[in-house]
Write an enzyme that holds these catalytic residues in place. Structure first.
Site, PDB file in Angstrom:
ATOM      1  CG  ASP A 357      -1.830   1.048   1.077  1.00  0.00           C
ATOM      2  OD1 ASP A 357      -3.279   1.060   0.410  1.00  0.00           O
ATOM      3  OD2 ASP A 357      -1.935   1.602   2.395  1.00  0.00           O
ATOM      4  CD  GLU A 386      -2.197   1.237  -3.467  1.00  0.00           C
ATOM      5  OE1 GLU A 386      -3.327   2.043  -3.690  1.00  0.00           O
ATOM      6  OE2 GLU A 386      -1.951   2.257  -2.333  1.00  0.00           O
TER       7      GLU A 386
END
Ligand code: CA
Length: 679
Positions: A357, A386
């Site tokens: 993340d 990400e």
């Protein structure tokens, strides 16, 4: 205390469109943070708890504490400590230790430190591998007791190249909680161990559904212990995505059948992994090391105040996560924490991949070490993340694990927001359309996605919507997708951006959009339930929405059987044909050839060939023609014996939908035409 946070994943959308929105503060660290580089560090992986033949040993890293102690409990969440152990300091590595001669299996513990003349709150530490209810106290268990039968020989699928992976992103509760799932252990790890479950119409659900669909890996939303669901009140049916980490190294209690029992939490997660592995499916964990659910109250702050988080010059927490703080992977002890934590999950739980993340909050060096260390455990482990932040950070931009810096990393992939936004329309503007829904001007950005953001002689990156240069050195650095748990589901996006259309037309657009994902180079990724046209009633940030929004209604599988069969065809086609799974930029530049199309005359049309048995394919040439316009378009195809693989919303991996001889060919509106020439 349960603190409700905005999910990091939601917050990231502020910056998700491109690196261009990241402010340019580019200094290495703040003056405030300079103090932490002086701290001694401890590199062992036995921090906090070790049980061996000589007893139970505690070792807490806390270099600036003036005192530290261990509290021992009989219970995971009630009662007072039955014993308090003072700890002794080792200045060389900054750790405090205490031991008892017995193996304290079945007991619980917390740490407490005194710093700046103040005793801080008790904490289970940062390395609790088992915890009691709501993760307040760490538990002492014998991990060997948590292994399901056959665990010693358990292994995930072997992955030769990351482009062979097909990812299915799911949340435990979404997947099984609806009565239509026919699954007994609703919302639990064990849901994925149940075989033979069916929908009311008798169609396969659960793990059987995953096998039928043909994905290779499930990517489970955060499954470590998180903060927002009260494990003592599960009857309230609380929901959260779980982007609020509390104990990074132990499973979330609400997904177990008994969160009060530390062994059950661990065992049931392992049972899930084993069942998926037995089905030939890998397990990827969504990991959130980039921030903590609480600031001063986090386990990091309660063990080594200040150290694990980044700050601005004035000592305020910096907040690149958009959730109130960010961690400091650029500091040795935090770097080691992340590396050792993923190693632990890979070793103890046989996890096959990690999705980071807000990965750009971490530095590229840390991510490289993560991938290198995991490779030693299992070369099939896939790491991606990400490649953006959700706010500015004190970490210098060139050190961030950004999408734009992916080529500075090895064996790390990033999500392509290029393809995502270009195919369906911008994520933050619900009404905006994209290539697959008739909006012109996105052709070149879709092509960037098709070549997995690698340098290609026929792709003009300067015309890209998001990225302006070929940032990936290899297709194995790119994960392609059109939707995930964040933002509108594909169904909701199509409903909002095509308000006048019928669902059948929207499903044509969904098929086209996912055809682009599954035929593009890189690794395809899909969101659970979209194969059944699952929606979330238009809620884009459903991180704490009730089951009525988030649960997958398995009745949809029968209702949208044609769409489901199309998805099945996409996975089968991709798995049967290595041409869609090339492994180097050079291969793509050589074997993937775009046909010349003037987008000003024929907008929303892309045609290309995968030539000369690309990547060892048994098809000599594959022609992929994508028509995102709402009218038929004509293309010119070389003469030859073509077999039809996909046409007008139908797909057959066996290429038995008919034959064509080439020449002028009409492609139906909002559809893909895929042809194959064997010789
Ligand atoms: Ca929890």
């Amino acid at each position: 205390m349960v603190k409700i946070l905005t999910s990091s994943a939601m917050a990231l959308t502020l910056f998700a469109s491109a690196g261009t929105m990241i402010p340019a503060s580019a200094f290495a660290q703040s003056a405030y943070d300079a103090q932490f580089t002086e701290y001694p560090t401890y590199s062992g992986d036995d921090l906090e708890l070790l049980v061996d033949g000589s007893g139970t040993h505690f070792r807490l890293w806390s270099p600036k504490a003036s005192e530290a102690r261990v509290m021992l409990y009989d219970n995971g969440h009630t009662g007072t400590a039955y014993q308090t152990l003072p700890m002794t300091f080792n200045a060389a590595d900054g750790t405090w230790s205490a031991s008892v001669a017995d193996k304290l299996y079945g007991k619980f513990y917390t740490f407490q430190i005194r710093q700046n003349d103040k005793w801080l709150d008790e904490t289970p530490g940062v390395w609790a591998k088992a915890v009691g209810l709501n993760g307040q106290r760490a538990a002492i268990i014998d991990m060997a007791n948590t292994n399901p039968a056959g665990w010693c020989c358990d292994r995930g699928p072997e992955v030769k190249n990351f482009s062979d992976v097909i990812i299915y992103e799911m949340h435990h509760r979404d997947f099984s909680v609806d009565p239509s799932s026919g699954i007994a252990n609703k919302g639990k790890f064990l849901a994925l161990t149940e075989q033979g479950t069916t929908s009311p119409q008798g169609l396969a659900t659960g793990i059987d559904h995953l096998k039928e669909l043909g994905i290779t890996h499930v990517h489970i939303l955060p499954s470590y212990d998180y903060n927002s669901v009260d494990e003592a009140n599960l009857q309230l049916n609380q929901y959260n995505w779980g982007y609020d980490p509390q104990n990074h190294n132990t499973p979330e209690g609400s997904y177990s059948t008994n969160p009060s029992d530390p062994e059950t939490r661990v065992r049931e997660m392992k049972q899930m992994v084993k069942a998926l592995h037995d089905a030939g499916i890998g397990v990827i964990m969504d990991v959130v090391y980039n921030h903590t659910a609480e600031n001063d109250g986090s386990n990091f702050e309660l063990t080594a105040p200040g150290y694990y988080h980044r700050h601005w010059d004035d000592g305020r927490y910096s907040d690149a996560s958009g959730c109130g703080n960010e961690t400091a992977s650029d500091r040795r002890q935090m770097h080691d924490y992340i590396v050792n934590s993923v190693k632990y999950w890979a070793d103890e739980y046989h996890i096959d991949g990690f999705r980071f993340d807000l990965m750009a909050i971490h530095d590229t060096e840390t991510m490289n070490d993560v991938a290198a260390e995991l490779k030693k455990i299992n070369p099939s482990i896939f790491v991606y993340g990400e490649g953006w932040t959700a706010g500015d950070s004190p970490l210098a931009i060139d050190r961030r694990a950004l999408k734009e810096n992916v080529s500075a990393m090895t064996d790390i992939a990033v999500f392509s927001d290029d393809l995502r936004d270009a195919v369906k329309g911008h994520y933050s503007n619900a009404e905006d359309r994209g290539f697959a829904t008739g909006k012109p001007g996105n052709e070149e950005t879709v092509k960037i996605g098709i070549v997995a953001a690698t340098a290609h002689p026929q792709v003009d990156f300067s015309k890209g919507n998001n990225s302006k240069f070929p940032y990936a050195k290899s297709p194995e650095m790119i994960v392609n997708y059109v939707s995930c748990h964040d933002d509108l589901t594909l169904t909701d996006k199509l409903r909002k951006s095509m308000p006048e259309a019928s669902d059948s037309l929207r499903q044509a657009a969904a098929k086209l959009a996912q055809t682009i994902v599954f035929t593009s180079q890189g690794t395809p990724f899909m969101f659970a339930g979209e194969e059944m046209f699952r929606d979330k009633k238009g809620v884009h940030n459903s991180y704490n929405s009730p089951d009525s929004i988030n649960a997958i209604d398995w009745n949809l599988k029968a209702r949208n059987a044609d769409l489901f069969n199309y998805y099945k065809g996409l996975t089968a086609l991709r798995k049967a044909h290595p041409a869609f799974r090339m492994t180097s930029a050079e291969q793509i530049a050589r074997h993937l050839v775009f046909d010349k199309i003037d987008s000003s005359k024929q907008p929303n049309l892309i045609s290309y060939s995968l030539k000369d048995n690309a990547n060892g394919d048994d098809w000599k040439e594959i022609k992929v023609i994508l028509n995102g316009a709402d009218s038929p378009q004509t293309v010119s195809i070389a003469k030859g014996d073509w077999r039809i693989v996909a046409i007008d919303g139908k797909i057959s991996p066996e290429a038995d939908l008919g034959a064509m001889q080439g020449g002028k060919t009409t492609v139906a509106p909002c559809s893909a035409l895929i042809l194959a020439r064997v010789k």
